[in-house]
Design a protein around this motif. Structure first.
Motif, PDB file in Angstrom:
ATOM      1  N   HIS A  83       0.837  -1.228   0.000  1.00  0.00           N
ATOM      2  CA  HIS A  83       0.000   0.000   0.000  1.00  0.00           C
ATOM      3  C   HIS A  83       0.861   1.263   0.000  1.00  0.00           C
ATOM      4  N   ARG A  84       1.917   1.229   0.836  1.00  0.00           N
ATOM      5  CA  ARG A  84       2.808   2.396   0.860  1.00  0.00           C
ATOM      6  C   ARG A  84       3.540   2.549  -0.469  1.00  0.00           C
ATOM      7  N   LEU A  85       3.905   1.407  -1.035  1.00  0.00           N
ATOM      8  CA  LEU A  85       4.603   1.497  -2.321  1.00  0.00           C
ATOM      9  C   LEU A  85       3.711   2.090  -3.406  1.00  0.00           C
ATOM     10  N   VAL A  86       2.438   1.673  -3.386  1.00  0.00           N
ATOM     11  CA  VAL A  86       1.500   2.217  -4.395  1.00  0.00           C
ATOM     12  C   VAL A  86       1.335   3.721  -4.221  1.00  0.00           C
ATOM     13  N   LYS A  87       1.191   4.110  -2.948  1.00  0.00           N
ATOM     14  CA  LYS A  87       1.052   5.561  -2.706  1.00  0.00           C
ATOM     15  C   LYS A  87       2.288   6.317  -3.159  1.00  0.00           C
ATOM     16  N   ASN A  88       3.447   5.763  -2.863  1.00  0.00           N
ATOM     17  CA  ASN A  88       4.678   6.453  -3.285  1.00  0.00           C
ATOM     18  C   ASN A  88       4.765   6.542  -4.807  1.00  0.00           C
ATOM     19  N   ILE A  89       4.337   5.419  -5.455  1.00  0.00           N
ATOM     20  CA  ILE A  89       4.375   5.462  -6.928  1.00  0.00           C
ATOM     21  C   ILE A  89       3.410   6.514  -7.483  1.00  0.00           C
ATOM     22  N   GLU A  90       2.212   6.547  -6.902  1.00  0.00           N
ATOM     23  CA  GLU A  90       1.242   7.552  -7.370  1.00  0.00           C
ATOM     24  C   GLU A  90       1.753   8.975  -7.114  1.00  0.00           C
ATOM     25  N   LEU A  91       2.356   9.190  -5.919  1.00  0.00           N
ATOM     26  CA  LEU A  91       2.896  10.527  -5.622  1.00  0.00           C
ATOM     27  C   LEU A  91       4.028  10.892  -6.570  1.00  0.00           C
TER      28      LEU A  91
END
Length: 739
Positions: A83-91
């Protein structure tokens, strides 16, 4: 692969242990629903189709019982990491999009700045070209002005030389002509005087006036002599004696004047001879002195002209140098101004570029803050500064520095100062020095000319004194002889004047009696009675009569004092008499109380026309009305009075009724009808009869009257009211009273 665990309401937190395939671990995440565990949700929407997701869900449900507690914890940890990785990718994806947009805006801004810089360079090049052209035009105009001033100076100098030469020639010609005219006039006067002396013509103005008077008296005496032949013997003798006495006196004066004239002629001849010699001598001396003065003035004028030309050439040279310096100074001023303008333009462009850059980066910072607020990042503090440095890497560090204003006043000292004022003072000083020297030269010339003129005047004055002494001796001798002759003539005239005193007294008495007689009677009657003859009655074919009467005079006189009545009548009749005197042939017959009777046509019965008599009488009546309107009543009991006036034209008979107290009277129906016109007249109006109306209707407007006059045999005569005088321009002048 990361699995997310979402326990359902009331479900157990313990899940069976399950080892997901390695490929699925990288692509799926398991979530919990109210029914328990569900299929893993793909992190990328493009990894699985709908059917694959359904198959996975069935498999997960069937194998859920095999997952143990350890596996669930592992899966939860992996799920959080994913989940954190997805958020970082989106950011990171959003940051990259922001960087792309920022790079596009930055490139656009740089492109605009490049275009602005090129436009500024083009404008600067254009301004530099304009400045160069302006400087070249300034130099060209200054050179043309210098050339024009030189040309004007040369033309003015040439013109002054020509004018000075023409003036000197004109003055010389005028002096020569004046001297010639003086000599000619003097010779002509002397010649006329000599001829007059030879011909024994009388030149004394007093004698000439007396002779003219004698000639006039001779003619008057001849005319009076012809007139006295028709007069009475007594009057003829008196007048004849007066004329003879005057002739004798005139003859005596002529003889005395002739004696004086003969004596004067002798001395005049001597005086003229001496004066002619003096004139010839003075003219010769004056011509000699004038020629010397002209020669000196011409020489001095030539020297002054040469000196003035030298001064003008020096001034032209100085002015030319001054103009060159002015041109150079103005060119330097233009260059300095151009440099200042270029520098100011460059500073302004830099300042505007900084302002635009600051505005651009401020807008980018605002966009960055909006982006960070949408992604949930901090918009302040160290973290924000790191993001700003990362995403806006091109932003300069001195953006917050203050942009200074362009100070134009601080650049004023760069302009070069002009030394023109000093040069002008030098030119003025040089001109003053040259003019001072020129004035000194002119004063010396003036003193030399003045000295020569004073010497000539002194010599002429001494000669004039000698000449006047000689002429005075002649005049003294003449005065002595004339005085002796006049004393002798005075004794003779005293004896003659004694004989004239008695006759002069009789003449004065005769003049006073004639004046009274002409005031009482018409002229043709007085001429007859003055000779002592009898005045025969005579008929008159046509006379104009006027009768005027004051309205309610009896009532006014009964209320007024005698002094007031006499004062009123005297004031009124005096003004009416003045009106009568202004007409050539209107005679006052009599005044009885407040009645005033006038007749026109007695003295001009043979030469005048009835129409003229009637018009004069009507105009006299209108003037009587105006007198009554404006009469001064300040000393009376009433503020005003009124008058009735009647006018009639017709035949009459006249004669002197009482020779002892002569009074010329007129009789006939005309007098009676005039009285009826007055009695039936309205106050302050003029009542004219029908015959009078026929004579004046072309000149005056009239209105039919209701009154009529009764003639002998009970015949009736119509009457008219006089209204106003007709005018050619269409406007009528009201002469009578308004009703």
């Amino acid at each position: 692969m990361t699995y997310e665990y979402a326990p359902a309401a009331g479900a157990s937190a313990v899940a069976p242990s399950y080892a997901a395939p390695a490929a699925a671990q990288a692509k799926c995440t398991y979530v919990s629903t109210p029914a328990g565990y569900v299929a893993p949700a793909p992190t990328n929407k493009n990894l699985y189709s709908g059917a694959q997701i359904s198959g996975l869900s069935v498999m997960t449900a069937s194998a859920a019982t095999l997952i143990d507690e350890e596996t669930l914890e592992y899966l939860d940890a992996q799920r959080l990491v994913d989940h954190r990785l997805v958020k970082n990718i989106e950011l990171e994806h959003k940051n990259i999009e922001f960087v792309f947009e920022h790079t596009e805006r930055y490139n656009n801004w740089k492109t605009d700045e490049l275009y602005i810089e090129r436009a500024s360079l083009t404008e600067a090049s254009f301004l530099a070209k304009i400045h160069d052209e302006e400087q070249q035009n300034l130099k060209r105009r200054q050179l043309e002005e210098v050339s024009s001033q030189k040309s004007i100076g040369e033309d003015q100098r040439t013109f002054n030389l020509i004018m000075n030469e023409m003036k000197s020639l004109t003055d010389q010609c005028g002096q020569n002509i004046l001297a010639a005219e003086r000599i000619k006039c003097a010779k002509k006067i002397m010649k006329e005087r000599r001829n007059a002396a030879r011909l024994r013509e009388v030149e004394d103005p007093e004698i000439r006036v007396i002779l003219k008077g004698l000639d006039f008296n001779s003619k008057t005496a001849a005319e009076e002599k012809l007139k006295t032949e028709a007069l009475a013997a007594k009057e003829a003798k008196i007048h004849h004696a007066k004329v003879l006495a005057q002739l004798v006196r005139n003859q005596k004066e002529i003889e005395q004047l002739r004696e004086v004239h003969l004596l004067q002629r002798k001395y005049i001849s001597r005086y003229l001879d001496c004066e002619l010699e003096i004139v010839d001598e003075n003219e010769a001396l004056l011509s000699e002195h004038t020629s010397k003065e002209q020669a000196l003035e011409e020489h001095l004028k030539q020297q002054a002209d040469i000196e003035e030309n030298v001064i003008n050439m020096k001034m032209l040279t100085l002015q030319s140098n001054q103009n060159d310096r002015v041109v150079s100074q103005m060119a330097a001023t233009v260059r300095g101004r151009q440099r200042k303008e270029a520098k100011l333009l460059e500073l302004r462009e830099r300042r505007e570029a900084k302002i635009r850059e600051k505005e651009f980066w401020n807008s980018e910072i605002a966009i960055l803050k909006a982006h960070l607020s949408r992604t949930g990042c901090a918009t302040d503090g160290p973290e924000y500064m790191e993001k700003q440095a990362e995403l806006l890497s091109r932003m300069p560090q001195d953006l917050d520095d203050c942009i200074e204003e362009v100070d134009e006043d601080s650049m004023e000292g760069d302009e070069p100062t002009s030394p023109v004022a000093t040069d002008d003072i030098n030119i003025a000083a040089a001109r003053a020095r040259e003019l001072a020297l020129f004035e000194i030269l002119k004063r010396s010339h003036h003193e030399a000319s003045k000295k020569l003129k004073s010497q000539n005047i002194k010599s002429r004055e001494m000669r004039r004194i000698e000449q006047q002494t000689a002429l005075a001796a002649i005049l003294v001798a003449q005065e002595a002889d004339i005085k002796r002759l006049k004393s002798q003539q005075e004794l003779e005239m005293q004896a003659f004047e004694e004989t004239q005193k008695s006759s002069s007294k009789a003449d004065e008495d005769n003049a006073a009696s004639n004046e009274r007689l002409y005031g009482m009677l018409p002229k043709f009657v007085a001429d007859v009675m003055k000779t002592g003859g009898a005045v025969e009655p005579r008929p008159f074919e046509c006379l104009a009569f006027l009768t005027a009467d004051i309205v309610s005079f009896t009532n006014l006189s009964s209320k007024s004092s005698a002094k007031q009545v006499v004062s009123l009548l005297n004031r009124l009749y005096s003004q009416m008499d003045d009106v009568i005197d202004s007409f050539e042939d209107i005679y006052k017959l009599e005044t009885i109380g407040d009645a005033y009777n006038v007749v026109a046509g007695l003295n001009t019965q043979e030469t005048g026309q009835p129409k003229d008599f009637a018009l004069n009488m009507v105009e006299c009546a209108q003037r009587f009305v105006e007198i009554v309107k404006n009469l001064d009543m300040s000393d009376q009991i009433q503020d005003s009075i009124q008058m009735r006036i009647g006018v009639h034209v017709g035949p009459a008979v006249g004669g002197v009724a009482n020779p002892a107290m002569p009074k010329y009277s007129l009789f006939g129906d005309t007098v009676t009808i005039t009285g009826q016109m007055e009695q039936t007249s309205r106050p302050m109006e003029v009542h004219v009869s029908a015959p009078t109306y026929e004579l004046i209707k072309d000149v005056f407007e009239c209105e039919v009257s209701e009154a009529v006059a009764i003639l002998d045999g009970k015949q009736r005569m119509g009457a008219w009211w006089l209204l106003h005088k007709k005018s050619r321009n269409g406007s009528n002048l009201r002469l009578g009273a308004s009703r």
